[in-house]
Design a protein around this motif. Structure first.
Motif, PDB file in Angstrom:
ATOM      1  N   ASP A 106       0.866  -1.189   0.000  1.00 51.06           N
ATOM      2  CA  ASP A 106       0.000   0.000   0.000  1.00 51.06           C
ATOM      3  C   ASP A 106       0.901   1.238   0.000  1.00 51.06           C
ATOM      4  O   ASP A 106       2.124   1.139   0.142  1.00 51.06           O
ATOM      5  N   ASN A 107       0.291   2.403  -0.168  1.00 48.35           N
ATOM      6  CA  ASN A 107       1.077   3.634  -0.298  1.00 48.35           C
ATOM      7  C   ASN A 107       1.969   3.896   0.913  1.00 48.35           C
ATOM      8  O   ASN A 107       3.087   4.356   0.769  1.00 48.35           O
ATOM      9  N   ARG A 108       1.460   3.576   2.099  1.00 52.67           N
ATOM     10  CA  ARG A 108       2.251   3.833   3.297  1.00 52.67           C
ATOM     11  C   ARG A 108       3.542   3.013   3.280  1.00 52.67           C
ATOM     12  O   ARG A 108       4.629   3.514   3.535  1.00 52.67           O
ATOM     13  N   GLU A 109       3.405   1.729   2.952  1.00 46.08           N
ATOM     14  CA  GLU A 109       4.588   0.868   2.896  1.00 46.08           C
ATOM     15  C   GLU A 109       5.504   1.283   1.743  1.00 46.08           C
ATOM     16  O   GLU A 109       6.731   1.234   1.882  1.00 46.08           O
ATOM     17  N   LYS A 110       4.909   1.696   0.610  1.00 49.31           N
ATOM     18  CA  LYS A 110       5.721   2.193  -0.512  1.00 49.31           C
ATOM     19  C   LYS A 110       6.630   3.321  -0.046  1.00 49.31           C
ATOM     20  O   LYS A 110       7.804   3.372  -0.397  1.00 49.31           O
ATOM     21  N   VAL A 111       6.059   4.233   0.738  1.00 44.06           N
ATOM     22  CA  VAL A 111       6.828   5.370   1.239  1.00 44.06           C
ATOM     23  C   VAL A 111       7.961   4.883   2.139  1.00 44.06           C
ATOM     24  O   VAL A 111       9.109   5.319   2.011  1.00 44.06           O
ATOM     25  N   GLU A 112       7.649   3.932   3.035  1.00 45.38           N
ATOM     26  CA  GLU A 112       8.671   3.407   3.944  1.00 45.38           C
ATOM     27  C   GLU A 112       9.791   2.710   3.165  1.00 45.38           C
ATOM     28  O   GLU A 112      10.970   2.881   3.466  1.00 45.38           O
ATOM     29  N   LEU A 113       9.402   1.928   2.158  1.00 44.34           N
ATOM     30  CA  LEU A 113      10.401   1.191   1.365  1.00 44.34           C
ATOM     31  C   LEU A 113      11.220   2.122   0.488  1.00 44.34           C
ATOM     32  O   LEU A 113      12.394   1.859   0.226  1.00 44.34           O
ATOM     33  N   SER A 114      10.594   3.202   0.026  1.00 41.14           N
ATOM     34  CA  SER A 114      11.241   4.065  -0.962  1.00 41.14           C
ATOM     35  C   SER A 114      12.587   4.582  -0.471  1.00 41.14           C
ATOM     36  O   SER A 114      13.560   4.637  -1.226  1.00 41.14           O
ATOM     37  N   ARG A 115      12.646   4.932   0.804  1.00 40.80           N
ATOM     38  CA  ARG A 115      13.887   5.455   1.364  1.00 40.80           C
ATOM     39  C   ARG A 115      15.008   4.407   1.268  1.00 40.80           C
ATOM     40  O   ARG A 115      16.121   4.706   0.842  1.00 40.80           O
ATOM     41  N   SER A 116      14.687   3.167   1.649  1.00 45.82           N
ATOM     42  CA  SER A 116      15.680   2.080   1.618  1.00 45.82           C
ATOM     43  C   SER A 116      16.125   1.771   0.199  1.00 45.82           C
ATOM     44  O   SER A 116      17.310   1.514  -0.049  1.00 45.82           O
ATOM     45  N   ILE A 117      15.174   1.775  -0.734  1.00 44.86           N
ATOM     46  CA  ILE A 117      15.498   1.480  -2.133  1.00 44.86           C
ATOM     47  C   ILE A 117      16.518   2.503  -2.637  1.00 44.86           C
ATOM     48  O   ILE A 117      17.554   2.147  -3.210  1.00 44.86           O
TER      49      ILE A 117
END
Length: 176
Positions: A120-131
């Motif tokens: 979901d968008n919330r997890e996308k945001v959390e993952l985006s930093r790590s990516i």
């Protein structure tokens, strides 16, 4: 006697080396014909023989990541997430063993990118930093890595697609 057991150890090591070389070649062959399940199987067997080889771990992680694009997996949300998470964990193992392994950082970034496809968008945001961090680290370690540039480009593209509201949320949570 002693000499004999030493030479049988040598034979075993040589056999294992040959086996790993064969499995790696087969794994790449499977991946080359888009049969990532076969690739996963070969690289799992190679990793079983040499569990602390970061190159083999990266190959396994990449094959697992690629498996999400097979039709039976792509439409199975839970399985796609599980494979992506496993790929990420295996890349993390490779990084723990060899922190300067550029491709390990990149395969972690890619695995997290795949995971974000079923987030979901919330997890996308959390993952985006790590990516982003993994790609930047891969580029720092290997400035000539076209693939790292490509994955980073895909990340930037995905962030653009996430839309303004989510981007504002990213800024609020992480700053620029």
């Amino acid at each position: 006697g002693m000499r004999r057991s030493f030479s049988s150890q040598e034979d075993l090591r040589r056999d294992q080396q040959r086996q790993v070389e064969y499995l790696v070649k087969e794994g790449h062959r499977f991946n080359g014909i888009c049969e990532s399940a076969g690739g996963v199987d070969c690289f799992r067997r190679a990793v079983a023989i040499r569990p602390n080889d970061p190159d083999l771990l990266v190959c396994l992680s990449k094959s697992l990541s690629d498996q999400v694009f097979q039709e039976d997996v792509f439409h199975n949300h839970a399985l796609a997430r599980a494979l992506s998470k496993e790929a990420a964990e295996i890349s993390e193992r490779a990084i723990a063993i060899k922190p300067t392994h550029a491709e390990a950082h990149l395969s972690l970034g890619a695995a997290l990118g795949r995971l974000s496809m079923w987030s979901d968008n919330r997890e996308k945001v959390e993952l985006s930093r790590s990516i982003k961090e993994r790609c930047e680290e891969a580029i720092r370690l290997d400035p000539k890595s076209d693939l790292a540039m490509h994955v980073l480009g895909r990340y930037e593209h995905q962030m653009a697609m996430l839309g303004r509201i989510v981007r504002l949320l990213v800024r609020a949570v992480y700053g620029d």
